[in-house]
Design a protein around this motif. Structure first.
Motif, PDB file in Angstrom:
ATOM      1  N   VAL A 155      50.079  91.367  34.201  1.00  0.00           N
ATOM      2  CA  VAL A 155      49.272  92.582  34.371  1.00  0.00           C
ATOM      3  C   VAL A 155      49.217  92.974  35.836  1.00  0.00           C
ATOM      4  N   LEU A 156      49.019  91.997  36.712  1.00  0.00           N
ATOM      5  CA  LEU A 156      48.995  92.289  38.148  1.00  0.00           C
ATOM      6  C   LEU A 156      50.339  92.805  38.646  1.00  0.00           C
ATOM      7  N   ALA A 157      51.424  92.298  38.045  1.00  0.00           N
ATOM      8  CA  ALA A 157      52.764  92.765  38.444  1.00  0.00           C
ATOM      9  C   ALA A 157      52.951  94.236  38.089  1.00  0.00           C
ATOM     10  N   LEU A 158      52.412  94.658  36.941  1.00  0.00           N
ATOM     11  CA  LEU A 158      52.490  96.076  36.570  1.00  0.00           C
ATOM     12  C   LEU A 158      51.748  96.947  37.577  1.00  0.00           C
ATOM     13  N   LEU A 159      50.685  96.380  38.143  1.00  0.00           N
ATOM     14  CA  LEU A 159      49.932  97.104  39.161  1.00  0.00           C
ATOM     15  C   LEU A 159      50.664  97.106  40.496  1.00  0.00           C
ATOM     16  N   ALA A 160      51.292  95.984  40.839  1.00  0.00           N
ATOM     17  CA  ALA A 160      51.927  95.844  42.151  1.00  0.00           C
ATOM     18  C   ALA A 160      53.246  96.599  42.262  1.00  0.00           C
ATOM     19  N   LEU A 161      54.013  96.622  41.184  1.00  0.00           N
ATOM     20  CA  LEU A 161      55.355  97.206  41.244  1.00  0.00           C
ATOM     21  C   LEU A 161      55.365  98.645  41.767  1.00  0.00           C
ATOM     22  N   PRO A 162      54.533  99.545  41.216  1.00  0.00           N
ATOM     23  CA  PRO A 162      54.538 100.912  41.757  1.00  0.00           C
ATOM     24  C   PRO A 162      54.067 100.984  43.203  1.00  0.00           C
ATOM     25  N   LEU A 163      53.096 100.127  43.571  1.00  0.00           N
ATOM     26  CA  LEU A 163      52.570 100.165  44.932  1.00  0.00           C
ATOM     27  C   LEU A 163      53.609  99.700  45.943  1.00  0.00           C
ATOM     28  N   VAL A 164      54.309  98.616  45.605  1.00  0.00           N
ATOM     29  CA  VAL A 164      55.341  98.107  46.509  1.00  0.00           C
ATOM     30  C   VAL A 164      56.499  99.091  46.606  1.00  0.00           C
ATOM     31  N   SER A 165      56.910  99.649  45.463  1.00  0.00           N
ATOM     32  CA  SER A 165      58.020 100.610  45.489  1.00  0.00           C
ATOM     33  C   SER A 165      57.650 101.851  46.285  1.00  0.00           C
ATOM     34  N   ARG A 166      56.392 102.300  46.156  1.00  0.00           N
ATOM     35  CA  ARG A 166      55.935 103.454  46.944  1.00  0.00           C
ATOM     36  C   ARG A 166      55.945 103.133  48.429  1.00  0.00           C
ATOM     37  N   SER A 167      55.510 101.913  48.783  1.00  0.00           N
ATOM     38  CA  SER A 167      55.471 101.542  50.201  1.00  0.00           C
ATOM     39  C   SER A 167      56.879 101.481  50.793  1.00  0.00           C
ATOM     40  N   LEU A 168      57.879 101.242  49.933  1.00  0.00           N
ATOM     41  CA  LEU A 168      59.267 101.205  50.382  1.00  0.00           C
ATOM     42  C   LEU A 168      59.960 102.561  50.237  1.00  0.00           C
ATOM     43  N   GLY A 169      59.205 103.557  49.757  1.00  0.00           N
ATOM     44  CA  GLY A 169      59.736 104.910  49.647  1.00  0.00           C
ATOM     45  C   GLY A 169      60.602 105.182  48.442  1.00  0.00           C
ATOM     46  N   VAL A 170      60.489 104.352  47.391  1.00  0.00           N
ATOM     47  CA  VAL A 170      61.334 104.558  46.206  1.00  0.00           C
ATOM     48  C   VAL A 170      60.498 104.730  44.937  1.00  0.00           C
ATOM     49  N   GLY A 171      59.224 105.055  45.098  1.00  0.00           N
ATOM     50  CA  GLY A 171      58.350 105.195  43.934  1.00  0.00           C
ATOM     51  C   GLY A 171      58.556 106.509  43.216  1.00  0.00           C
ATOM     52  N   THR A 172      58.108 106.572  41.977  1.00  0.00           N
ATOM     53  CA  THR A 172      58.162 107.794  41.182  1.00  0.00           C
ATOM     54  C   THR A 172      56.758 108.149  40.717  1.00  0.00           C
ATOM     55  N   GLN A 173      56.605 109.388  40.242  1.00  0.00           N
ATOM     56  CA  GLN A 173      55.302 109.824  39.756  1.00  0.00           C
ATOM     57  C   GLN A 173      54.876 109.023  38.533  1.00  0.00           C
ATOM     58  N   ALA A 174      55.827 108.707  37.638  1.00  0.00           N
ATOM     59  CA  ALA A 174      55.505 107.929  36.441  1.00  0.00           C
ATOM     60  C   ALA A 174      55.003 106.542  36.829  1.00  0.00           C
ATOM     61  N   ALA A 175      55.639 105.932  37.841  1.00  0.00           N
ATOM     62  CA  ALA A 175      55.201 104.614  38.295  1.00  0.00           C
ATOM     63  C   ALA A 175      53.791 104.678  38.874  1.00  0.00           C
ATOM     64  N   THR A 176      53.477 105.775  39.535  1.00  0.00           N
ATOM     65  CA  THR A 176      52.134 105.948  40.081  1.00  0.00           C
ATOM     66  C   THR A 176      51.095 105.937  38.968  1.00  0.00           C
ATOM     67  N   TYR A 177      51.362 106.676  37.903  1.00  0.00           N
ATOM     68  CA  TYR A 177      50.406 106.726  36.801  1.00  0.00           C
ATOM     69  C   TYR A 177      50.327 105.392  36.068  1.00  0.00           C
ATOM     70  N   LEU A 178      51.412 104.618  36.068  1.00  0.00           N
ATOM     71  CA  LEU A 178      51.366 103.278  35.488  1.00  0.00           C
ATOM     72  C   LEU A 178      50.424 102.386  36.297  1.00  0.00           C
ATOM     73  N   ALA A 179      50.452 102.528  37.622  1.00  0.00           N
ATOM     74  CA  ALA A 179      49.532 101.764  38.472  1.00  0.00           C
ATOM     75  C   ALA A 179      48.090 102.155  38.175  1.00  0.00           C
ATOM     76  N   VAL A 180      47.846 103.442  37.997  1.00  0.00           N
ATOM     77  CA  VAL A 180      46.494 103.912  37.676  1.00  0.00           C
ATOM     78  C   VAL A 180      46.040 103.333  36.337  1.00  0.00           C
ATOM     79  N   ALA A 181      46.937 103.352  35.340  1.00  0.00           N
ATOM     80  CA  ALA A 181      46.600 102.829  34.014  1.00  0.00           C
ATOM     81  C   ALA A 181      46.293 101.331  34.084  1.00  0.00           C
ATOM     82  N   THR A 182      47.087 100.580  34.836  1.00  0.00           N
ATOM     83  CA  THR A 182      46.871  99.136  34.951  1.00  0.00           C
ATOM     84  C   THR A 182      45.573  98.841  35.680  1.00  0.00           C
ATOM     85  N   LEU A 183      45.260  99.622  36.713  1.00  0.00           N
ATOM     86  CA  LEU A 183      44.006  99.445  37.429  1.00  0.00           C
ATOM     87  C   LEU A 183      42.826  99.718  36.494  1.00  0.00           C
TER      88      LEU A 183
END
Length: 199
Positions: free
Chosen positions: A69-97
């Motif tokens: 569960v924590l990995a689902l939260l971390a993946l979008p955040l780490v990818s965003r910090s590296l500049g490769v995130g997507t909008q769908a991944a952002t909403y997945l982070a919100v859902a997991t939070l």
């Protein structure tokens, strides 16, 4: 019977992996701050704080949310910090939070939150955050002269993506609850006959 408490684990292997994932979230917070993405840095700090509420509430560092569960939260955040995130991944982070918040409300308060209600909470929260973000963009564009709103068509697609991701995350979490509940039931069934044979 599936329960939100199944998301919290006190196993040694889970604790090691989960703390590693929390470390990645902290990395994302620092990286986003250094790159000037204050909003994402704040989101990562909030995510790490919510993840840390479980061991703090239990007063035991080995008691922490399941690493998956924590990995689902971390993946979008780490990818965003590296500049490769997507909008769908952002909403997945919100859902997991939202799921972690529901788990903590269920585990550390007198409020009872069945898994199906938590799934609905995840879906509605994801849609609400997307709507509030749209309102914030509109307010910034109107009052501060920014140009955050991408246009009406893109805006509608963003809201659709948020809804689809919220529903998909809800279904994924419900399947996770069922699997966790079946595992707990299986382990209980395995243990009980031995216990009876000893008495």
């Amino acid at each position: 019977m599936p329960s939100l408490v199944d998301v919290i684990d006190d196993g040694g292997a889970n604790a090691v992996l989960a703390w590693g994932v929390v470390g990645l979230i902290a990395f994302a917070a620092v990286e986003s701050l250094l790159d000037g993405r204050l909003l994402w840095s704040c989101f990562a700090v909030v995510a790490a704080a919510v993840a840390l509420l479980v061991p703090l509430g239990a007063r035991d560092p080995s008691v922490i949310a399941a690493w998956e569960v924590l990995a689902l939260l971390a993946l979008p955040l780490v990818s965003r910090s590296l500049g490769v995130g997507t909008q769908a991944a952002t909403y997945l982070a919100v859902a997991t939070l939202a799921l972690l918040i529901a788990v903590e409300i269920d585990s550390f308060s007198s409020a009872a939150m069945p898994p199906r209600f938590a799934v609905g909470f995840v879906v509605v929260t994801t849609m609400a955050v997307a709507s509030l973000w749209t309102i914030a963009q509109f307010a910034a564009d109107s009052l501060l002269g920014t140009a955050w709103l991408p246009g009406q068509t893109r805006l509608m697609w963003d809201l659709i993506v948020a809804t689809v991701v919220g529903i998909g995350a809800g279904l994924l979490f419900e399947a996770y609850f069922r699997r966790s509940g079946e595992t707990v039931d299986h382990e209980t069934t395995d243990v009980n006959p031995d216990d009876r044979s000893r008495h």
